[in-house]
Design an enzyme around this catalytic site. Structure first.
Site, PDB file in Angstrom:
ATOM      1  N   HIS A  97      32.931   0.030 -44.692  1.00  0.00           N
ATOM      2  CA  HIS A  97      32.872   1.357 -44.381  1.00  0.00           C
ATOM      3  C   HIS A  97      33.717   1.944 -45.265  1.00  0.00           C
ATOM      4  CE1 HIS A  97      32.701   4.686 -41.721  1.00  0.00           C
ATOM      5  NE2 HIS A  97      34.156   4.863 -41.906  1.00  0.00           N
ATOM      6  N   GLU A  98      34.997   1.604 -45.759  1.00  0.00           N
ATOM      7  CA  GLU A  98      35.637   2.166 -46.464  1.00  0.00           C
ATOM      8  C   GLU A  98      35.089   2.545 -47.977  1.00  0.00           C
ATOM      9  OE1 GLU A  98      38.051   4.137 -45.213  1.00  0.00           O
ATOM     10  OE2 GLU A  98      37.771   3.085 -43.238  1.00  0.00           O
ATOM     11  N   HIS A 141      32.537   9.502 -52.427  1.00  0.00           N
ATOM     12  CA  HIS A 141      33.408  10.307 -53.473  1.00  0.00           C
ATOM     13  C   HIS A 141      32.837  10.377 -54.768  1.00  0.00           C
ATOM     14  CE1 HIS A 141      37.737  10.895 -55.463  1.00  0.00           C
ATOM     15  NE2 HIS A 141      36.837  11.995 -55.552  1.00  0.00           N
ATOM     16  N   HIS A 167      32.986   5.389 -48.308  1.00  0.00           N
ATOM     17  CA  HIS A 167      33.786   6.697 -48.747  1.00  0.00           C
ATOM     18  C   HIS A 167      34.075   6.710 -50.122  1.00  0.00           C
ATOM     19  CE1 HIS A 167      34.120   8.124 -44.446  1.00  0.00           C
ATOM     20  NE2 HIS A 167      34.672   7.103 -44.082  1.00  0.00           N
TER      21      HIS A 167
END
Length: 236
Positions: A105-106, A113, A109
């Site tokens: 999940h991270e 980005h 991100h």
């Protein structure tokens, strides 16, 4: 209606605050329970959260994001300013399916980005305003009340608090999209199989509910402020 009547024990709008609190507590309990359950299920690949993150970022062509260990439980986050993906004690060295889901999940991100995902850009732009809104919004409303229901100060306080609510709402598509990317990458990178990916989805879905609950609670708090003070004027 006098504030003294509605501001203390007989204010029916407190029900909105109570509903928001129950939503947040319930979502947090579900998240902790779900993560704890699948933290005990070891992945067939044997990869740790840090190893899975490295594979996902490499497969996505992202080579300038560092993966670091950070203390705490579920304190995982991606820092777009320093391009660092930080994984907590419960994720970094764990080979559980829960850890793989959170790490992926991270990474989602970080991929957002890298690709310039618009909602993430908007959320990042709102951070300063959201911080001001969460810290000063309600205090400004209360100060306006203490100063004899100063309409201008109260109204400004409501609008300032609304900025933090907007941030919570914008956060939702960012989190949902990161989870969607995570599940796809876990499979395409060969980190999890069908059943394990399903377990990861349960963990990420439970996590998503915490963001939904936080947004709902903020909206209910804003609604309460509007109901109490939105149409008041100094000459009431």
């Amino acid at each position: 209606m006098m504030f003294g009547y509605y501001g203390y024990y007989l204010d029916p709008t407190y029900l909105l605050v109570l509903i928001g609190a129950i939503l947040c507590i319930g979502a947090s309990a579900v998240m902790n329970s779900t993560f704890s359950k699948y933290a005990r299920v070891r992945s067939m690949s044997g990869m740790t959260g840090a190893e899975a993150a490295a594979r996902i970022l490499g497969r996505a062509g992202i080579h300038d994001v560092r993966i670091e260990h950070v203390r705490g439980s579920l304190s995982d986050h991606y820092d777009p300013r320093s391009r660092v993906l930080r994984l907590s004690d419960s994720t970094y060295s764990s080979d559980s399916v829960a850890a793989l889901g959170v790490a992926a999940h991270e990474c989602g991100h970080a991929i957002q980005h890298d690709k310039g995902y618009l909602p993430l850009k908007l959320r990042s732009a709102l951070v300063p305003a959201a911080n001001i809104g969460s810290r000063l919004g309600i205090p400004m409303v209360l100060l306006g009340v203490l100063l004899g229901l100063n309409s201008t100060l109260v109204q400004v306080g409501i609008w300032v608090f609304a900025l933090s609510v907007l941030f919570q709402v914008v956060t939702l598509p960012v989190e949902f999209n990161a989870s969607s990317r995570a599940l796809a990458m876990l499979q395409s990178c060969g980190i999890t199989g069908g059943q394990e990916t399903g377990y990861c989805k349960k963990v990420l879905t439970a996590a998503a509910f915490t963001y939904v609950a936080a947004a709902a609670s903020s909206i209910l708090q804003l609604l309460r402020l509007v109901l109490l003070f939105g149409n008041r004027r100094n000459d009431d």
